[in-house]
Design an enzyme around this catalytic site. Structure first.
Site, mmCIF file in Angstrom:
data_model
loop_
_atom_site.group_PDB
_atom_site.id
_atom_site.type_symbol
_atom_site.label_atom_id
_atom_site.label_comp_id
_atom_site.label_asym_id
_atom_site.label_seq_id
_atom_site.Cartn_x
_atom_site.Cartn_y
_atom_site.Cartn_z
ATOM 1 C CG HIS A 112 -1.784 1.236 1.297
ATOM 2 N ND1 HIS A 112 -2.750 1.502 0.345
ATOM 3 C CD2 HIS A 112 -1.816 2.276 2.161
ATOM 4 C CE1 HIS A 112 -3.336 2.662 0.640
ATOM 5 N NE2 HIS A 112 -2.787 3.145 1.746
ATOM 6 C CB CYS B 220 -2.837 3.385 -3.038
ATOM 7 S SG CYS B 220 -2.025 1.761 -2.978
#
Length: 168
Positions: free
Chosen positions: A24, A117
Site C-alpha cells: 500500500h 494508491c
C-alpha cells in the site's frame, strides 16, 4: 532510488507499506500525516463499485484520506521509497501541497491496475501516474499467457505431426 530512515521524512516522500501480498502506498505531507487513496474493506467495498451489464465492466471509487502515519501503518512494516527519483524530478513541495489541499476528502475512480494508491502517490510526487506493482502484475500475467500459448502451440504442432504420421 532514494531511501532514508523513516525518522527523516520530508514532505512528498512516498511511503511503501508492506501488507503481505501487496504494497500500500501513501505520501508524507508533514506533521506525522500522510495522504492516501483507499477503498473500503469488504463488505462495504460493494457500495463503492458498480457493475455495468451493457459493457460488462466494473467501476470502483476510492476516497482520498489524510491520516497519521501511525494509524495508516497499524504496525505493518513501511519504508520511504522514492523509487522514481532517478527517472523524474520530484515536484516542489508547494505544488504537492496545493494538490493535497484540492484533493483531500475527494472520491475518485479507482482501478487496481490503472488508478490505484501507487498511481496516486507517484502523481502527487512527480506529476506522473505510475505503478510498478501493477506493471509487474500485468507482465507476469502476460508472461504466463505467453507460456500457456507456447504450450498450446507445441501441443497443437505435436498433434498435427501425429495426425500427419497416422494419415501416411
Amino acid at each position: 532510488m532514494q531511501t532514508r530512515s523513516p525518522t527523516t521524512m520530508e514532505i512528498g516522500d512516498m511511503i511503501e507499506l508492506n501488507r503481505g501480498q501487496y504494497k500500500h502506498w501513501a505520501l508524507y505531507i508533514g506533521h506525522g500525516k500522510v495522504i492516501q487513496l483507499v477503498t473500503p474493506d469488504r463488505p462495504s467495498k460493494v457500495a463503492f463499485c458498480s457493475f455495468s451489464s451493457s459493457s460488462g465492466s466494473v467501476a470502483c471509487k476510492g476516497t482520498i484520506t489524510i491520516e497519521t502515519l501511525q494509524d495508516v501503518t497499524a504496525g505493518n512494516p513501511y519504508k520511504i521509497n522514492n523509487y522514481l527519483d532517478d527517472q523524474y524530478k520530484p515536484r516542489r513541495t508547494d505544488v504537492i501541497m496545493g494538490d493535497v489541499d484540492k484533493m483531500r476528502g475527494s472520491t475518485i475512480k479507482y482501478n487496481l491496475l490503472g488508478n490505484n494508491c501507487e498511481h496516486f502517490v507517484t502523481f502527487l510526487r512527480y506529476g506522473k501516474s505510475e505503478s510498478k506493482q501493477a506493471d509487474d502484475f500485468l507482465n507476469n500475467v502476460l508472461a504466463g499467457t505467453a507460456g500457456v500459448l507456447g504450450v498450446l502451440t507445441a501441443v497443437a504442432a505435436s498433434t498435427a505431426n501425429a495426425a500427419n504420421t497416422l494419415s501416411k
